[in-house]
Design a protein around this motif. Structure first.
Motif, short mmCIF file in Angstrom:
data_model
loop_
_atom_site.label_atom_id
_atom_site.label_comp_id
_atom_site.label_asym_id
_atom_site.label_seq_id
_atom_site.Cartn_x
_atom_site.Cartn_y
_atom_site.Cartn_z
N LEU A 69 -4.23 -22.36 6.59
CA LEU A 69 -3.63 -21.74 5.26
C LEU A 69 -3.48 -20.35 5.27
CD1 LEU A 69 -6.75 -23.83 3.42
CD2 LEU A 69 -4.86 -24.23 2.78
N PRO A 70 -2.90 -19.90 4.40
CA PRO A 70 -2.51 -18.77 4.69
C PRO A 70 -3.76 -16.96 4.10
CG PRO A 70 -1.20 -19.64 3.06
CD PRO A 70 -2.16 -20.59 3.32
N GLY A 71 -4.01 -16.20 4.14
CA GLY A 71 -5.29 -15.52 4.10
C GLY A 71 -5.93 -15.18 5.06
N PRO A 72 -6.75 -14.36 4.72
CA PRO A 72 -7.74 -13.27 6.25
C PRO A 72 -8.72 -14.95 6.23
CG PRO A 72 -8.40 -12.64 4.12
CD PRO A 72 -6.94 -13.94 4.07
N GLY A 73 -8.63 -15.10 7.81
CA GLY A 73 -10.04 -15.70 8.13
C GLY A 73 -11.09 -15.49 8.09
N ASP A 74 -11.93 -16.25 8.90
CA ASP A 74 -13.44 -15.64 9.45
C ASP A 74 -13.96 -16.01 10.93
OD1 ASP A 74 -13.72 -16.25 6.57
OD2 ASP A 74 -15.02 -18.62 6.98
N ALA A 75 -15.13 -15.14 11.23
CA ALA A 75 -15.35 -14.86 12.38
C ALA A 75 -17.08 -15.39 12.72
CB ALA A 75 -14.89 -13.53 13.13
N GLU A 76 -17.44 -15.31 13.52
CA GLU A 76 -18.93 -16.09 13.99
C GLU A 76 -19.75 -14.63 14.67
OE1 GLU A 76 -20.06 -19.55 15.39
OE2 GLU A 76 -19.40 -20.75 13.25
N ALA A 77 -20.55 -13.92 14.75
CA ALA A 77 -21.56 -13.17 15.31
C ALA A 77 -21.02 -14.10 16.58
CB ALA A 77 -22.71 -13.08 15.43
N GLY A 78 -21.26 -12.88 18.22
CA GLY A 78 -21.25 -13.64 18.94
C GLY A 78 -19.42 -13.54 19.50
N LYS A 79 -19.77 -14.31 21.67
CA LYS A 79 -18.78 -14.36 22.05
C LYS A 79 -18.06 -16.03 22.09
CE LYS A 79 -19.91 -11.51 26.11
NZ LYS A 79 -20.12 -11.85 27.83
N CYS A 80 -16.75 -16.00 21.68
CA CYS A 80 -15.79 -17.88 21.70
C CYS A 80 -16.71 -18.22 22.69
CB CYS A 80 -14.51 -17.64 21.82
SG CYS A 80 -13.99 -16.74 20.22
N THR A 81 -16.50 -19.69 22.93
CA THR A 81 -17.20 -20.51 23.64
C THR A 81 -16.02 -20.72 24.86
OG1 THR A 81 -18.77 -21.42 22.02
CG2 THR A 81 -18.31 -22.54 23.95
N SER A 82 -16.42 -20.53 25.71
CA SER A 82 -14.78 -21.15 26.97
C SER A 82 -15.14 -22.60 27.58
CB SER A 82 -16.02 -20.49 28.42
OG SER A 82 -14.99 -20.61 29.20
N SER A 83 -14.16 -23.19 27.54
CA SER A 83 -13.73 -24.48 27.72
C SER A 83 -13.55 -23.92 29.28
CB SER A 83 -13.19 -25.07 26.47
OG SER A 83 -12.12 -24.62 26.54
N CYS A 84 -13.62 -23.99 30.04
CA CYS A 84 -13.10 -23.55 31.54
C CYS A 84 -13.46 -25.35 31.69
CB CYS A 84 -13.58 -22.50 32.12
SG CYS A 84 -12.94 -22.56 33.92
N ALA A 85 -12.73 -26.00 32.62
CA ALA A 85 -12.68 -26.98 33.36
C ALA A 85 -13.06 -26.87 34.62
CB ALA A 85 -11.45 -27.65 33.01
N LYS A 86 -12.85 -25.62 35.49
CA LYS A 86 -13.86 -25.39 36.52
C LYS A 86 -14.90 -25.78 35.99
CE LYS A 86 -8.89 -23.67 37.00
NZ LYS A 86 -7.62 -22.85 37.42
N LYS A 87 -16.13 -25.36 35.27
CA LYS A 87 -16.77 -24.66 35.71
C LYS A 87 -17.58 -25.82 36.78
CE LYS A 87 -20.87 -24.14 31.84
NZ LYS A 87 -21.18 -24.31 31.00
N SER A 88 -17.82 -27.02 35.86
CA SER A 88 -18.92 -27.29 37.62
C SER A 88 -18.42 -27.95 38.31
CB SER A 88 -18.44 -29.18 37.08
OG SER A 88 -18.84 -29.42 35.72
N LEU A 89 -17.53 -27.52 39.20
CA LEU A 89 -16.63 -27.10 40.64
C LEU A 89 -17.53 -25.86 40.94
CD1 LEU A 89 -15.13 -28.74 42.87
CD2 LEU A 89 -12.71 -27.10 42.03
#
Length: 734
Positions: A569-589
């Motif tokens: 949808l057009p128009g301004p969006g929302d934001a949550e306090a804090g960092k964005c969550t990483s979805s790094c696939a190499k985390k377990s390795l």
């Protein structure tokens, strides 16, 4: 009482001889026991051939509480023909107590396991206080007493400075003195240091949080006054430094005299296990310090006072002082039983006749000087002791290898959480928790496993050094995992432009047309994650104009963010306090291989310590550990965090701006951080591998025909228990 053929194979030796105890002591209080062997032994039981005497005694404790052989006053220190030296316990108090107060119930703890328990408690408290509470509360102390980062750094360094100042004196004189008394007084001083560290809370007024408006949204007043004036509270840093100095003084005997006291009072094969348990307790201490200290920080420092701020607020100061009060009181209590232990434990004397030196053989034979019973009792022998250690290349290179490992441990323990925080886009508390999950099983398990392997594999000194080399090479191979990194989460104005394009020339640009009218301040970093998956420096920089009263997943939600674009949808969006969550696939390795690096690094610690104890003469063990700790701290522990910190700071993308002065780093470039961590790790691991190789090649063990109880091994019970030497063939006259 005649005994028939007594065949004993304990400790790898074969005894086939007939012993006749012609004059058994009628009462346990007798101070001597006279016996003779029927096969060519004199009245004192001196063997004719291999220098070994097999004693048939009612119990190990009785055999140690009494002399092994009756002697005349002038013959106690006589070197017998086959090299055995019998050490008389006559006149030596082996009971556990304080002066004349030796309750019988306390004698139950007068064992090696009893000593291990109290020393583990002391090392646990030391680790929890110095490496746990201090690191946990340092931010709160800075905030409460208006300290700068370099001032808090001086507080932390005071511990190592005190240790380096005291190590030579304590290890030299304490090693030739009454070790439990040195240990007990050290733990008591450490407790006083903890109480002194908590003192400023009670001598200052109540903490008044200077409440300011929370990070505002677009259009709010974003300016915050700069306070450059130094507060009088900052003078309390000298009290904290003195408390840390007492911590360092008190802990100095613990890891030098405590280790040698354990080593002297147990079998050689058991010694690595006992030392491993001791060091495992020291590693579990910081983990408990982080957990308990974190709980106390959720309590407001002025207990019972209502405040309108929460622990998440940057002005919050938790009850940092509670942990130090508890640790100080516990240390004072633990010091009491430690002070009551005798100079040596009942039962330890039975190992004296079985001891064989594995000390490095110096070409000029100067290592034999340390066998003199009077060596090391005066200050004039101090230069000679240092010279003997400097002539021991195995000891020198083991110290250097320990320094390289200590550099990695100190650097990773300081910046490991920061590495995880940056790579996986975690909060500081989440990163600390993740790192704790890695360190406790890998560090504690590796420490105990190292001691267990030395015991299980029946390793001599050269074999122990080879085990250290194997562990170092394994961790060296695993450290190449830092070639891999997780990509940075996109951040507007830092990793990309607000419209998603690349930054021109890599220059930061936090302002854009969408937030130009907001008047945002750069002084307060409060990241938010937009609904478009992009992070923003603050709600103001995201152009958010309204904050919701309802929380989403426990986080504040900002609306009407002009810089955040909705995908559908057009128009301004929302934001949550804090960092964005990483979805790094190499985390377990990454986590798996970091676990391996930590495991093998700690796996070599106890074997390296055991090799150090065995490659020097027995009378120099405490002093050698003291010198080693000085080398490890000055070359590893102190510069380690500095070296790693300077390397990691090179990967910083966004620095804090404190009234025009550069502060800490907010955002790191993950690829550069991994690269610099890899370089630092490789340099120190290669150096450690080289030092272990040289130590192994230069080690010169005693001659194979050296009998147990030989000159270097038997003086005053010196040398190492020879548990694993191949059985000697029975001679015809036995």
């Amino acid at each position: 009482m005649a005994m028939p053929q007594n065949s004993t194979r304990e400790n790898g030796f074969c005894f086939v001889q007939t012993l006749d105890f012609s004059h058994p002591s009628p009462h346990p209080s007798n101070a001597s026991r006279t016996f003779s062997a029927a096969s060519g032994q004199d009245a004192c039981g001196t063997p004719r051939s291999n220098g070994i005497t097999s004693l048939g005694v009612p119990s190990p404790s009785d055999s140690c509480a009494e002399p092994l052989c009756s002697t005349t006053p002038g013959e106690e220190d006589t070197q017998l023909e086959e090299g055995i030296k019998y050490v008389s316990a006559e006149g030596e108090e082996l009971a556990c107590g304080w002066g004349g107060f030796t309750p019988s119930c306390f004698q139950l703890c007068n064992t090696s396991k009893g000593v291990l328990f109290f020393l583990c408690m002391a090392s646990f408290l030391q680790g929890m206080t110095v490496n746990g509470f201090i690191n946990t509360v340092i931010t709160s102390i800075e905030r409460r007493f208006d300290l700068r980062s370099y001032q808090s750094g001086l507080i932390a360094s005071s511990y190592d400075i005190a240790a380096c100042v005291c190590l030579t004196f304590v290890s030299y004189f304490g090693g030739n003195g009454h070790k439990p008394r040195w240990l007990g007084w050290g733990v008591l001083v450490m407790g006083l240091g903890s109480l002194l560290f908590a003192l400023p809370h009670f001598t200052t007024g109540q903490y008044e949080a200077r409440l300011a408006a929370e990070v505002g949204v677009c259009g709010g007043n974003q300016s915050l006054p700069c306070s450059q004036a130094a507060s009088s509270l900052s003078s309390y840093r000298f009290v904290f430094m003195l408390g840390q100095f007492l911590h360092g003084m008190g802990a100095t005997p613990l890891y030098t005299l405590g280790v040698t006291y354990l080593d002297e009072n147990v079998k050689t094969s058991y010694s690595p296990v006992y030392i491993a348990v001791f060091y495992t307790a020291a590693i579990l201490g910081p983990a408990a310090g982080y957990l308990v200290g974190g709980m106390f920080l959720n309590i407001y420092t002025e207990i019972g006072r209502e405040m309108g701020i929460s622990p998440e607020n940057t002005l919050w100061v938790g009850a940092w002082w509670i942990g130090f009060l508890g640790a100080g009181a516990a240390s004072l209590l633990i010091s009491i039983p430690i002070l009551g232990y005798p100079q040596r434990l009942p039962g330890s004397q039975r190992y004296v006749v079985m001891r064989v030196s594995e000390a490095h053989q110096i070409k000029d034979g100067s290592h034999k000087k340390a066998s003199d019973p009077d060596f090391g009792k005066t200050v004039k022998d101090l230069p000679r002791s240092v010279l003997l250690l400097l002539k021991n290349p195995t000891f020198i290179f083991l110290c250097l290898a320990g320094a390289t490992e200590a550099t990695l441990i100190a650097g990773m323990s300081t910046f490991g959480p920061k590495f995880l925080e940056s790579q996986f886009s975690l909060s500081a508390s989440e990163a600390a928790t993740f790192f704790g999950y890695l360190v406790v099983p890998a560090g504690g398990g590796g420490t105990f496993l190292g001691g267990f392997l030395v015991n299980k594999l029946k390793l001599r000194c050269s074999g122990i050094i080879k085990l250290c080399l194997l562990c170092t090479v394994s961790s060296l191979l695993a450290i190449f995992i830092f070639f891999i990194h997780c990509p940075n989460m996109p951040m507007a104005g830092v990793t990309q432009m607000y419209n998603g394009s690349a930054l021109p020339g890599g220059h930061l640009s936090l302002m854009a047309a969408c937030n130009a009218e907001c008047g945002c301040s750069h002084e307060t970093y409060s990241p938010v994650c937009g609904s478009d998956g992009i992070m923003y420096y603050s709600p103001c920089h995201a152009g958010c104009r309204r904050v919701s009263e309802k929380l989403r997943n426990g986080k504040k939600v900002y609306h009407e963010c002009s810089c955040v674009y909705k995908t559908l949808l057009p128009g301004p969006g929302d934001a949550e306090a804090g960092k964005c969550t990483s979805s790094c696939a190499k985390k377990s390795l990454l986590l798996s291989f970091m676990f391996v690096v930590i495991l093998f690094t700690f796996l070599s610690s106890i074997p390296a310590l055991t090799a150090t104890l065995r490659c020097v003469s027995d009378r120099q063990r405490s002093f050698a550990l003291g010198i080693q700790w000085i080398v490890v701290r000055t070359l590893g522990g102190i510069p380690g965090p500095i070296a790693f910190g300077s390397m990691i700071d090179k990967s910083c993308l966004l620095w804090q701006d404190q009234c025009g002065e550069q502060g800490s780093c907010y955002v790191y470039q993950n690829s550069a951080m991994s690269r610099y961590t890899l370089i630092a790790g490789l340099v120190y691991k290669v150096l450690g591998t080289t030092f272990f190789i040289v130590a192994c090649l230069l080690y010169k063990p005693p001659p194979a025909e050296s009998a147990p109880g030989s000159s270097d091994a038997s003086q005053n019970g010196n040398g190492d228990l020879q548990e694993h030497k191949p059985s000697l063939p029975a001679e015809e006259d036995l």
